[in-house]
Design an enzyme around this catalytic site. Structure first.
Site, PDB file in Angstrom:
ATOM      1  N   SER A  41       0.861  -1.191   0.000  1.00 23.39           N
ATOM      2  CA  SER A  41       0.000   0.000   0.000  1.00 23.39           C
ATOM      3  C   SER A  41       0.889   1.229   0.000  1.00 23.39           C
ATOM      4  O   SER A  41       2.003   1.200   0.523  1.00 23.39           O
ATOM      5  CB  SER A  41      -0.930   0.026   1.226  1.00 23.39           C
ATOM      6  OG  SER A  41      -0.198   0.261   2.408  1.00 23.39           O
ATOM      7  N   CYS A  42       0.394   2.291  -0.619  1.00 22.14           N
ATOM      8  CA  CYS A  42       1.120   3.566  -0.652  1.00 22.14           C
ATOM      9  C   CYS A  42       0.156   4.682  -0.262  1.00 22.14           C
ATOM     10  O   CYS A  42      -1.061   4.467  -0.232  1.00 22.14           O
ATOM     11  CB  CYS A  42       1.719   3.820  -2.036  1.00 22.14           C
ATOM     12  SG  CYS A  42       0.515   4.039  -3.357  1.00 22.14           S
TER      13      CYS A  42
END
Length: 503
Positions: free
Chosen positions: A8-9
């Site tokens: 995830s970013c």
């Protein structure tokens, strides 16, 4: 070995999926099986619990708090940032193998899962890194409002041009009184539908500064920061302090709420602290700070900036385009890139702009420049395949679509493998595109979309010409620099030891 991973970013768009692909491919090349769960902006498809139970280890490549982290409890785990998985997937996989071999279980106990919106700030990081992480949290939650509001406004302008039979429709739609239109709405009128789209988009844009401020404060102080952050952002909008005011209130509200939440209070007051005391006191102080103390000076600065932008013409606008283009090409989705992008999209929120307003020209320049690097890398891997590895050539195929869709991160794998050659090329080509786009006077009322919003671009031909020129410049520079590198390497290999030659 068998691994499960979560990526995830902050924005949940490019890095999330690039990291997943990198881990899967690298793991496969090393003889391991890696199953990845992407927790992106469109949600996630959770890994089956049976797959998790059968895994030897876990890889968290995340810049946000992992959702459902307790599912992986009891497994050897490594926790790295998402960019490491993109830039150094082989090292990340090797670290995961080492964690399994050591047998050390580092995953948290069951129940250690975030109960609110995702954010991840490294408490052990440097102050500068924390500031960047706090800021990026706010930006990541703001971007969906930008996209929704901006595209709705752009569609409104397109429909208005059809409804009024010309370009003047984009101006006429802003003159109609929305309340009057809604009171007697005619579903057969294109003009009134354009008003609905415009007002809906403007309402979405109205959340930009409060959301930015609120989630910066949330990243600093967790839930206690949300209320004063949103209130401060709304106050910044009320006094006209805009984006800059939202940044100030976000950080101020976060630190104030964090300070109050650490007060030592009697047990009887602890229950009402998060519900009443913290939001009441922090909102009161932030409201006074923005409405009475610093709001007007910041608003004056924003008005001056707006007047300066409106007055830009000729060479000065080209210089601005060059600067913003260089920023877009510098770190390919990083903080510098996001500053230039935020500068452009907040300009779109200004109401009552003419169809050829400088703010729309800035948005066109920023989008065109942000498309250059991935398109150039795709072109370079096509015309000079021998200069790139097999993996880079495969990444080049994906970069065509990423670049066309205005996802600058598509060039990151190339920059990670050869930083200075790719970044130098990207900065030069992106700056050229930004300057040319401003010179041609292309405009854009949508904040995202790449070539898919081409109908919304004023002087689309000039926009495309600037994009092509910048792409060619970047591709040419990177090819020349890589060719010089390879030529130098060959020359070094051909140097013969004089003693060996004599023998």
């Amino acid at each position: 070995m068998k691994f499960v991973a979560v990526t995830s970013c902050p924005t949940g768009i490019a890095h999330t999926y690039m990291a997943a692909e990198a881990l899967e491919q690298t793991g496969k090349a090393a003889g391991h099986e890696v199953v990845v769960e992407t927790q992106g902006s469109i949600g996630s498809d959770p890994i089956d619990q049976a797959v998790i139970d059968a895994a030897d280890g876990v890889i968290f490549a995340a810049d946000l708090e992992v959702k459902g982290r307790e599912r992986f409890a009891g497994k050897p785990t490594i926790d790295v940032g998402v960019k490491r998985a993109v830039h150094e997937p082989a090292k990340v996989v090797a670290e995961a193998v080492a964690a399994v071999e050591s047998g050390v279980v580092t995953a948290p106990a069951a129940g250690a899962v975030s109960g609110g919106p995702g954010t991840k700030v490294d408490k052990n990081a440097s102050t500068l890194t924390k500031v960047r992480q706090w800021l990026m949290t706010g930006v990541s939650y703001m971007i969906p409002f930008v996209a929704a509001g901006g595209i709705l406004i752009a569609l409104s302008f397109m429909l208005a041009q059809v409804a009024w039979g010309g370009a003047e429709g984009a101006i006429e739609v802003t003159k109609l009184d929305a309340a009057t239109v809604f009171a007697s709405f005619d579903p057969t009128s294109l003009q009134e539908w354009s008003v609905v789209l415009l007002k809906t988009g403007q309402l979405a844009f109205g959340f930009l500064v409060p959301v930015l401020s609120g989630f910066i404060a949330y990243a600093i102080a967790d839930r206690p920061g949300l209320v004063p952050g949103f209130v401060g952002g709304a106050a910044a909008g009320f006094v006209g302090a805009g984006f800059l005011g939202g940044l100030v209130t976000g950080f101020a509200a976060g630190f104030l709420a964090l300070w109050i939440s650490r007060w030592k209070v009697p047990k009887g007051l602890r229950g009402v602290m998060p519900v009443v005391v913290i939001p009441l006191l922090s909102s009161f102080v932030i409201g006074i700070l923005m409405l009475v103390v610093i709001g007007r000076p910041i608003a004056s600065a924003m008005e001056g900036l707006s007047s300066w932008l409106t007055g830009l013409s000729g060479g000065s606008s080209v210089l601005l385009g060059l600067l913003l283009g260089a920023m877009m090409g510098f770190d390919l989705g990083g903080p510098v890139n996001k500053v230039a992008y935020a500068f452009a999209v907040t300009g779109l929120a200004t109401e009552g702009l003419a169809a050829d307003a400088t703010q729309y020209k800035i948005m066109a320049a920023v989008m065109a420049a942000g498309m250059v690097a991935p398109l150039a890398m795709a072109l370079a891997t096509t015309v000079r395949k021998n200069l790139f590895t097999e993996i880079e050539r495969e990444n080049g195929k994906a970069a065509w679509l990423l670049g066309a869709s205005f996802i600058s991160e598509g060039a990151i794998p190339f920059a990670a493998a050869d930083p200075w050659r790719v970044i130098v090329s990207s900065v030069v080509g992106s700056a050229v595109t930004g300057g040319i786009t401003m010179a041609f006077g292309s405009t854009l009322v949508a904040p995202h979309g790449g070539i898919w919003v081409l109908p919304l671009i004023g002087n689309a031909f000039g926009f495309l010409v600037a994009l092509v020129i910048g792409t060619l410049v970047t591709a040419a520079i990177v090819i020349v620099l890589k060719s010089m590198r390879d030529a130098r390497a060959v020359a070094e290999e051909e140097v013969v030891d004089p003693i060996a030659a004599t023998a």
